[in-house]
Design an enzyme around this catalytic site. Structure first.
Site, PDB file in Angstrom:
ATOM      1  N   SER A  30       0.832  -1.192   0.000  1.00  0.00           N
ATOM      2  CA  SER A  30       0.000   0.000   0.000  1.00  0.00           C
ATOM      3  C   SER A  30       0.882   1.263   0.000  1.00  0.00           C
ATOM      4  CB  SER A  30      -0.973  -0.032   1.183  1.00  0.00           C
ATOM      5  OG  SER A  30      -2.030   0.876   0.990  1.00  0.00           O
ATOM      6  N   ASP A  72      -5.266  -3.635  -3.111  1.00  0.00           N
ATOM      7  CA  ASP A  72      -4.387  -3.349  -1.978  1.00  0.00           C
ATOM      8  C   ASP A  72      -3.907  -4.629  -1.288  1.00  0.00           C
ATOM      9  OD1 ASP A  72      -3.233  -2.451   0.418  1.00  0.00           O
ATOM     10  OD2 ASP A  72      -4.607  -0.770   0.556  1.00  0.00           O
TER      11      ASP A  72
END
Length: 749
Positions: A80, A226
């Site tokens: 991320s 993600d």
């Protein structure tokens, strides 16, 4: 790209004694041949950077202290926001470079779904200006988007920063200045994906794609989102990749432990999902050798424009752990890094919007496009072949992506440069949109109160290019328009329009309101259209129009007239923004010649030029003019005054009320100065400005009468929000010192 799965290999040779003997000799030779180099190798140090949204800005502070203290970093594993910071550092950027990039990036802008309006043709520019709630239609069913943000601009932004590093590393992340791994999640299988090759920009883009917020990064067989969903502190990945010593940095938002912290459904869902993430994260914390926990308290992980403020907090947290880090490294025999701090790769006069890291000697050998299924590849083939056997230009590649995106045919368009078997290949990857799109929105203003906007657009590239637009506005101004365009080529086409509107007009005499009337018009038009690339267009045709005036004051009188005639319009629009442009030229001219009951001509023109003396400033100069020949009915004169948010409303004049003037001739000039500001840190694009307009207006129908001079001045502020659209507040006045307030919320039409 590798995944968390282990596949059982298949062998084509029988496992007999001879095979075992050969295998033993080969393995023994390999082991003994590597013993000297193995003895010389020191333990490998890995840095693991967690997710956590904007809280990941603290990672930059961690890197700054580790580099300053001479801690060697042999590998970075990021997820991320940690993949964003770690990936750019792995690409060779210095810590100061990272801080400049994070600080100077307009995060609201690069997460916007709107295409670059300068690359849209004149048919799509008005649609691009109205970024309302948009849904696509496929097989008569509404199709929700993959995410709130398509990710087009952020992907271009990442490519801009990493394309050079990817090329120099030949798409192998182990060959970057610092070896790197990005963690993503395949939402088709729910498994972790460890990305160690390919496009570095695409790897970062996949890892930061929060589900529901950003559209997934789609490949041939996966949808990547993600990586924090499955592994938000991937210490295990670093160990599996050969790390002997792992420094882990955890910037993730902690679980809520108080009942008062869970306020709504979003908090409930977030908390439920976080439990699975937390279990693996706790296990990986225990596997790290040093854990750094920046004290981020209640910092909002969605506030990316303030992420840079966390850099000192990351520095403080790392300093507290330095004794522990060096004690462990000295035990392992790891010396301090003798290298100098990294030199900046960004030029001193750095502009995040124009600079790109790309080698000047890259020449493309092959080019292809992936993801085209619904449309014909022949439409794009000629446009892409121009890149073959030519030195690569990031600016031109970015513009080509922007042009394809601006067609509205694709949700995202990105490119990758691959080096394979001695050849450099340029690959454009597109994610198609269904051909039909529905947009809805709400607008409020002093002039017309609440209005509801709706728009359906359909376009196809199968065979001839055709477009269909149906637009409607409901409120105190009711308007509907149907447009059909059949283009025989990219530039020329046949145009058919049907328009109708009904609105309440105000009537003023000597600038004093005396009442109002209802105006209803219906118009059909057939003609030819020419589009000049993305900067201009031209239309000419014949129209049939009927105008009906009802409930009018005695000085106007009710009327019902048929007005056939020829129409002509031409325009140029190179503005970068329709709300507060910083650069560009806008020219719009309209003319019609009525040749029946009232034989008259009506000509109108608007010209504006905009320039930016600084990155936050916008200066505009504009002029308006119009002329109606006689004889012409009063309802054909120009209605003036108000803020002018709708195309069929009165033309705006600073300081006047809506419809305050109705004139046969007028000419005016104006100037505006706007400055971009931040009213609050978390508020997106906003600004304040001052503007002036002065003009001469023919207050009667007689050409012999003198013009009346009127000038107005105003100050205003605007906020361009993601959901509501632009919010604008103005305080205006004329030479009579009659102060008025204009308030507008939402997109015009």
């Amino acid at each position: 790209m590798t995944t968390g799965k282990l596949h059982k290999p298949e062998y084509g040779i029988a496992r007999g004694p001879l095979f075992r003997c050969m295998l033993f000799l080969c393995c023994a030779s390999a082991v003994f041949s590597t013993l000297p180099s193995f003895a010389e190798q020191r333990p490998k140090v890995a840095l693991v950077l967690s997710g956590g949204g904007a809280r990941g800005g603290a990672h930059i502070g961690v890197l700054r202290v580790l580099e300053r203290e001479g801690v060697p970093i042999d590998m970075i594993v990021g997820v991320s926001y940690g993949a964003l910071v770690g990936g750019l550092y792995a690409a060779g950027y210095s810590v100061d470079d990272l801080q400049r990039v994070i600080l100077e990036t307009d995060w609201w802008e690069i997460t916007s779904n709107s295409p670059d309006r300068r690359l849209s043709n004149m048919n799509r520019k008005p649609m691009a200006d109205r970024q309302m709630l948009a849904l696509h239609i496929e097989e008569l069913k509404l199709k929700l988007p993959y995410g709130i943000f398509a990710g087009q601009k952020i992907h271009q932004f990442l490519n801009q920063l990493t394309i050079g590093a990817t090329y120099r590393a030949r798409n192998d992340f182990d060959q970057l200045p610092t070896p790197f791994r990005a963690i993503a999640t395949d939402i088709l299988s729910g498994e972790q994906v460890v990305i160690d090759n390919g496009s570095l920009g695409a790897a970062i883009r996949a890892s930061i794609s929060v589900p529901g917020v950003f559209a997934p990064l789609s490949t041939e067989h996966t949808h990547l989102v993600d990586g924090g969903i499955v592994n938000n502190l991937p210490v295990d990945v670093a160990l599996d990749a050969g790390a002997d010593f792992v420094i882990a940095v955890d910037c993730a938002t902690p679980l809520r432990t108080l009942k008062e912290e869970i306020q709504d459904i979003i908090d409930v869902i977030d908390q439920a999902v976080s439990f699975r993430i937390e279990e693996r994260k706790i296990a990986n914390r225990k596997r790290s050798h040093v854990l750094i926990l920046p004290e981020l308290h209640n910092f909002d992980g969605s506030d990316f424009n303030r992420s840079y403020t966390l850099i000192p907090i990351g520095e403080q947290a790392t300093k507290k752990e330095m004794d522990k880090i060096w004690t462990a490294l000295q035990t392992l025999g790891v010396p301090r890094s003798a290298g100098e701090p990294r030199m900046s790769r960004l030029p001193e006069a750095f502009d995040i919007n124009t600079w790109a890291d790309i080698p000047p000697d890259v020449v493309i050998d092959k080019v292809r496009i992936e993801g085209v299924k619904r449309y014909s590849e022949n439409l794009f083939k000629v446009r892409l072949e121009k890149f073959v056997n030519e030195p690569i230009s990031f600016k031109e590649l970015e513009r080509e992506c922007g042009r394809l995106h601006a067609t509205g045919l694709f949700q995202t368009v990105d490119f990758h440069v691959f080096y394979h078997k001695g050849e450099t290949e340029l690959v454009f990857h597109v994610l198609e949109n269904p051909p039909s799109e529905l947009k809805v929105g709400i607008h409020y203003s002093n002039d017309y109160r609440v209005s509801v906007l709706g728009e359906i657009a359909h376009q196809t590239t199968l065979g001839r290019i055709s477009e269909f637009h149906l637009r409607a506005l409901a409120g105190n101004l009711n308007f509907a328009e149907l447009v059909l365009i059949f283009r025989t080529s990219r530039r020329f086409g046949l145009l058919g329009e049907v328009q109708g509107w009904d609105q309440d007009r105000l009537y003023f005499r000597n600038r004093q309101r005396e009442g109002g009337y209802k105006e209803r018009r219906f118009r059909t038009r057939l003609g030819l259209q020419a589009l000049f690339h993305s900067w201009g267009g031209f239309q000419a045709g014949y129209q049939l129009e009927h105008a009906r005036i009802r409930h009018a004051a005695r000085s106007i009188g009710d009327a019902s007239e048929f007005l056939p005639g020829f129409s002509l319009s031409a325009g140029i629009d190179t503005r970068d923004d329709s709300i507060v442009p910083t650069t560009g030229v806008y020219l719009q001219t309209r003319a019609k010649w009525i040749h029946r009951t009232f034989s008259h001509k009506r000509i109108q023109a608007h010209l504006a030029c905009f320039a930016s003396p600084g990155s936050r400033w916008s200066v505009g100069i504009w002029s308006n003019g119009g002329y109606v020949t006689q004889p012409a009915p009063v309802f054909e004169f120009f209605p003036l005054g108000g803020a002018g948010h709708f195309s069929n409303a009165a033309l705006p004049v600073v300081g006047l009320k809506r419809d305050e003037l109705r004139v046969a001739r007028f000419a005016s000039v104006g100037v505006s100065v706007w400055r971009k500001v931040k009213f609050w840190e978390s508020v997106p694009r906003s600004g304040i400005g001052i503007f002036y307009q002065g003009g001469l207006y023919d207050m009667s129908s007689s050409p012999e009468e003198d013009f009346t001079p009127i000038h107005g001045v105003g100050v205003g502020g605007y906020v361009n929000t993601t959901l509501l659209g632009p919010i604008r507040v103005e305080i205006v006045s004329t030479q009579k010192n009659d102060i008025k307030f204009n308030v507008s919320i939402g997109f015009g039409f």
